[in-house]
Scaffold this active site. Structure first.
Site, PDB file in Angstrom:
ATOM      1  CG  ASP A  22      46.875  38.821  45.657  1.00  0.00           C
ATOM      2  OD1 ASP A  22      45.452  38.426  46.684  1.00  0.00           O
ATOM      3  OD2 ASP A  22      46.641  39.478  45.677  1.00  0.00           O
ATOM      4  CD  GLU A  81      44.251  38.114  49.968  1.00  0.00           C
ATOM      5  OE1 GLU A  81      42.602  39.224  50.495  1.00  0.00           O
ATOM      6  OE2 GLU A  81      45.279  39.030  50.317  1.00  0.00           O
ATOM      7  CG  ASP A 153      47.276  41.762  41.444  1.00  0.00           C
ATOM      8  OD1 ASP A 153      46.619  41.709  41.792  1.00  0.00           O
ATOM      9  OD2 ASP A 153      47.672  42.328  40.375  1.00  0.00           O
TER      10      ASP A 153
END
Length: 188
Positions: A22, A81, A153
């Protein structure tokens, strides 16, 4: 004893280790899971943090951090992502540069990279593409049978890995590494 941690299921195949990322310029979450069929096993998670300072140094921290995670845990594939479009163009540009650094870290280690939108990740993990962060954290904890909820996160990175394990093929996967082709000739 079965070294994969999947009980009798390992006899029918080999687990795939998935690194979910991420990306963020300040904090990049990472999460690793092993996937064998429909079974998932938590391996590790955490964050790569950059200090305030010049952009090139921060990007190097991300690149080096991803390469260190890969060297430590030896994933087979990477799921990242995708960038979302932000109302602040400067923030979007910085996030894109952070994504580039983490993708380069994976590709430099000759790993295949697949990208997923936040909508795809949330749909795959929660069942609702507009789920809130807390819902994603809760489902990651449940799916991986964790004692505690991971940080936001790390949970997003684990969710990205789970999405990949569930077979949600992303747009624009970077399946090949090395030379790229354009118009019949190799680049690189």
């Amino acid at each position: 004893m079965n070294p994969s941690g999947f009980g009798g299921a390992a006899a029918s195949g080999v687990a795939t280790r998935i690194l979910g990322l991420d990306p963020g310029l300040r904090i990049t979450g990472f999460g690793l899971i092993d996937s064998l069929g429909s079974q998932l096993r938590y391996v590790a998670s955490g964050c790569i943090k950059t200090r305030d300072g010049e952009l090139p140094g921060r990007l190097k921290t991300l690149l080096d951090g991803v390469r260190e995670v890969i060297a430590t845990y030896r994933p087979d594939v990477v799921a990242v992502e995708k960038v979302f479009v932000n109302v602040n163009p400067q923030s979007t540009l910085l996030l894109g540069q952070a994504r580039g650094a983490v993708i380069c870290g994976a590709v430099a280690c000759e790993l295949p990279v697949t990208e997923y939108t936040a909508l795809q990740v949330k749909q795959s993990v929660v069942g609702y593409g507009k789920a809130h962060k807390e819902q994603v954290q809760d489902m990651v904890q449940r799916l991986l049978r964790l004692d505690a909820s991971p940080g936001a996160d790390a949970a997003d990175a684990l969710a990205c890995a789970i999405c990949h394990a569930h077979g949600s093929h992303g747009f624009g996967g970077l399946a090949g590494v090395g030379a790229r082709r354009r118009g019949g000739r190799a680049l690189g």
